[in-house]
Write a protein that holds these residues in place. Structure first.
Motif, PDB file in Angstrom:
ATOM      1  N   VAL A  19       8.883  20.978 -48.531  1.00 30.97           N
ATOM      2  CA  VAL A  19       9.944  20.703 -49.576  1.00 30.97           C
ATOM      3  C   VAL A  19       9.517  19.523 -50.537  1.00 30.97           C
ATOM      4  CG1 VAL A  19      11.937  21.079 -47.869  1.00 30.97           C
ATOM      5  CG2 VAL A  19      10.772  19.030 -48.166  1.00 30.97           C
ATOM      6  N   TYR A  20      10.167  19.494 -51.384  1.00 33.04           N
ATOM      7  CA  TYR A  20       9.959  18.246 -52.611  1.00 33.04           C
ATOM      8  C   TYR A  20      10.977  17.365 -52.329  1.00 33.04           C
ATOM      9  CZ  TYR A  20       6.735  21.214 -55.530  1.00 33.04           C
ATOM     10  OH  TYR A  20       5.637  21.832 -55.837  1.00 33.04           O
ATOM     11  N   GLN A  21      10.575  16.112 -52.101  1.00 31.23           N
ATOM     12  CA  GLN A  21      11.433  14.889 -52.461  1.00 31.23           C
ATOM     13  C   GLN A  21      11.729  14.528 -53.822  1.00 31.23           C
ATOM     14  OE1 GLN A  21       9.938  11.795 -49.782  1.00 31.23           O
ATOM     15  NE2 GLN A  21      10.096  12.794 -48.015  1.00 31.23           N
ATOM     16  N   VAL A  22      12.954  14.644 -53.962  1.00 26.95           N
ATOM     17  CA  VAL A  22      13.466  14.431 -55.467  1.00 26.95           C
ATOM     18  C   VAL A  22      13.686  12.522 -55.592  1.00 26.95           C
ATOM     19  CG1 VAL A  22      14.999  14.293 -57.225  1.00 26.95           C
ATOM     20  CG2 VAL A  22      14.368  16.629 -55.884  1.00 26.95           C
ATOM     21  N   GLY A  23      14.286  12.264 -54.436  1.00 28.96           N
ATOM     22  CA  GLY A  23      14.376  10.364 -54.324  1.00 28.96           C
ATOM     23  C   GLY A  23      14.980  10.151 -53.166  1.00 28.96           C
ATOM     24  N   ASN A  24      14.878   8.898 -52.758  1.00 31.12           N
ATOM     25  CA  ASN A  24      15.453   8.119 -51.669  1.00 31.12           C
ATOM     26  C   ASN A  24      16.515   7.342 -51.870  1.00 31.12           C
ATOM     27  OD1 ASN A  24      13.684   9.702 -50.079  1.00 31.12           O
ATOM     28  ND2 ASN A  24      12.309   8.087 -50.023  1.00 31.12           N
ATOM     29  N   TYR A  25      17.500   7.330 -51.252  1.00 35.30           N
ATOM     30  CA  TYR A  25      18.586   6.476 -51.636  1.00 35.30           C
ATOM     31  C   TYR A  25      19.277   5.447 -50.624  1.00 35.30           C
ATOM     32  CZ  TYR A  25      18.232   9.383 -56.055  1.00 35.30           C
ATOM     33  OH  TYR A  25      17.686  10.012 -56.967  1.00 35.30           O
ATOM     34  N   ALA A  26      19.592   4.244 -50.913  1.00 33.04           N
ATOM     35  CA  ALA A  26      20.309   3.329 -49.909  1.00 33.04           C
ATOM     36  C   ALA A  26      21.813   3.875 -49.312  1.00 33.04           C
ATOM     37  CB  ALA A  26      20.476   2.144 -50.350  1.00 33.04           C
ATOM     38  N   SER A  27      22.370   4.930 -49.881  1.00 35.90           N
ATOM     39  CA  SER A  27      23.671   5.162 -49.454  1.00 35.90           C
ATOM     40  C   SER A  27      23.966   6.881 -49.799  1.00 35.90           C
ATOM     41  CB  SER A  27      24.733   4.516 -49.958  1.00 35.90           C
ATOM     42  OG  SER A  27      24.894   4.848 -51.590  1.00 35.90           O
ATOM     43  N   ALA A  28      24.938   7.481 -49.326  1.00 37.17           N
ATOM     44  CA  ALA A  28      25.019   8.721 -49.303  1.00 37.17           C
ATOM     45  C   ALA A  28      25.876   8.824 -50.783  1.00 37.17           C
ATOM     46  CB  ALA A  28      26.197   9.263 -48.250  1.00 37.17           C
ATOM     47  N   GLU A  29      26.544   8.038 -51.087  1.00 30.78           N
ATOM     48  CA  GLU A  29      27.096   8.112 -52.288  1.00 30.78           C
ATOM     49  C   GLU A  29      26.285   8.203 -53.679  1.00 30.78           C
ATOM     50  OE1 GLU A  29      28.043   5.905 -49.909  1.00 30.78           O
ATOM     51  OE2 GLU A  29      30.120   6.552 -49.486  1.00 30.78           O
ATOM     52  N   GLU A  30      25.141   7.334 -53.449  1.00 31.34           N
ATOM     53  CA  GLU A  30      23.960   7.125 -54.497  1.00 31.34           C
ATOM     54  C   GLU A  30      23.333   8.536 -54.559  1.00 31.34           C
ATOM     55  OE1 GLU A  30      23.288   2.235 -54.406  1.00 31.34           O
ATOM     56  OE2 GLU A  30      21.906   3.964 -53.589  1.00 31.34           O
ATOM     57  N   ALA A  31      23.284   8.928 -53.396  1.00 29.11           N
ATOM     58  CA  ALA A  31      22.224  10.485 -53.070  1.00 29.11           C
ATOM     59  C   ALA A  31      23.009  11.408 -53.777  1.00 29.11           C
ATOM     60  CB  ALA A  31      22.033  10.775 -51.723  1.00 29.11           C
ATOM     61  N   GLU A  32      24.403  11.679 -53.524  1.00 36.34           N
ATOM     62  CA  GLU A  32      25.558  12.555 -54.034  1.00 36.34           C
ATOM     63  C   GLU A  32      25.537  12.551 -55.496  1.00 36.34           C
ATOM     64  OE1 GLU A  32      27.806  15.813 -54.128  1.00 36.34           O
ATOM     65  OE2 GLU A  32      26.360  15.170 -52.871  1.00 36.34           O
ATOM     66  N   GLU A  33      25.326  11.085 -56.014  1.00 40.08           N
ATOM     67  CA  GLU A  33      25.554  11.095 -57.298  1.00 40.08           C
ATOM     68  C   GLU A  33      24.564  11.595 -58.091  1.00 40.08           C
ATOM     69  OE1 GLU A  33      26.389   7.649 -60.814  1.00 40.08           O
ATOM     70  OE2 GLU A  33      26.423   7.288 -58.747  1.00 40.08           O
ATOM     71  N   ALA A  34      23.119  11.304 -57.353  1.00 35.46           N
ATOM     72  CA  ALA A  34      22.059  11.770 -58.035  1.00 35.46           C
ATOM     73  C   ALA A  34      21.674  13.276 -58.002  1.00 35.46           C
ATOM     74  CB  ALA A  34      20.550  11.171 -57.364  1.00 35.46           C
ATOM     75  N   ARG A  35      22.107  13.987 -56.842  1.00 35.88           N
ATOM     76  CA  ARG A  35      22.168  15.420 -56.959  1.00 35.88           C
ATOM     77  C   ARG A  35      23.016  15.889 -57.933  1.00 35.88           C
ATOM     78  NH1 ARG A  35      24.735  19.757 -54.728  1.00 35.88           N
ATOM     79  NH2 ARG A  35      26.763  18.663 -54.455  1.00 35.88           N
ATOM     80  N   LEU A  36      24.378  15.428 -58.172  1.00 33.80           N
ATOM     81  CA  LEU A  36      25.142  16.227 -58.987  1.00 33.80           C
ATOM     82  C   LEU A  36      24.803  16.004 -60.468  1.00 33.80           C
ATOM     83  CD1 LEU A  36      28.754  15.018 -57.588  1.00 33.80           C
ATOM     84  CD2 LEU A  36      27.748  17.280 -57.585  1.00 33.80           C
ATOM     85  N   GLY A  37      23.960  14.943 -60.740  1.00 26.03           N
ATOM     86  CA  GLY A  37      23.426  14.792 -61.787  1.00 26.03           C
ATOM     87  C   GLY A  37      22.178  15.644 -62.332  1.00 26.03           C
TER      88      GLY A  37
END
Length: 230
Positions: free
Chosen positions: A148-166
């Protein structure tokens, strides 16, 4: 008649003298009023960056009135990042205090945004190019035997979901994954020998500005005291 005239003149002199005496006296100022008038804290966001005294600069100046001792301190924890720690410590330094910033690495849950690696080389290169156009460098990883490719690591699920949607316009195959990782934790310490009225005002301002901030007293090593160590 002369007797009454003399008494009248004497009375006028007494009144004039008493008036001069009263003008020379100032009403005693209430200490609490003086403190309120002399000390007007501003929110951290209102402090001009140029006016903040950075901790490194303060130590280079060799503050002769600070001694590093072991004792009770006021610890400010729950600080999200380095910038917030710098702002909090700078705000304290602006009030004449000597805070110390500490950083430690702690175990923490992180949330990863991942995307599967395409089987075909052409598709893989196209995916990498698309993310690079967004300023994102993909990191190749093996998770449970899957590339897999790691796109990014985030401190919270909310931040990760926001990044995914973007990034849905880049790829609709983005996934979220919770994993064990580490993150930097920042906290600021002050010696407990500071003016209580001053520190209460500072704490009130900081609590309004930083919702996650936790303030407590504890035994600390290396706190900067305003009194010499006996």
């Amino acid at each position: 008649m002369r007797k009454w005239l003399l008494i009248f003149l004497l009375l006028i002199n007494v009144i004039v003298f008493f008036g001069f005496v009263m003008q020379g006296q100032e009403a005693p100022a209430r200490p609490d009023v003086e403190v309120e008038q002399a000390f007007e804290l501003r929110l951290v966001s209102e402090v001009a960056p140029d006016s903040l005294i950075k901790i490194a600069e303060q130590q280079e100046q060799g503050d002769a009135q600070a001694w590093f001792v072991e004792g009770v301190c006021i610890s400010y924890e729950g600080i999200k990042d380095q910038k917030s720690a710098d702002d909090i410590a700078g705000f304290m330094a602006e009030q004449g205090l000597s805070p110390i910033i500490f950083m430690q690495t702690v175990a923490a849950e992180i949330y990863q945004v991942l995307v599967a690696v395409p089987d075909e080389t052409e598709a893989r290169l196209a995916l990498e190019s698309t993310f690079q156009a967004k300023g994102i460098s993909l990191t190749l990883a093996d998770i449970n035997g899957e590339a897999v490719y790691q796109v990014g690591n985030y401190a919270s699920a909310e931040e990760a979901e926001e990044a995914r949607l973007g990034l849905l316009s880049v790829s609709i195959e983005l996934q979220l994954r919770e994993a064990e990782g580490t993150q930097s934790a920042f906290f600021v310490q002050l010696a407990d020998d500071v003016d209580r009225n001053l520190i209460n005002k500072i704490n009130d301002v900081l609590k309004l500005t930083y919702e996650t901030l936790k303030i407590e007293k504890k035994v600390c090593k290396g706190v900067a005291s305003t009194k010499p160590h006996q």
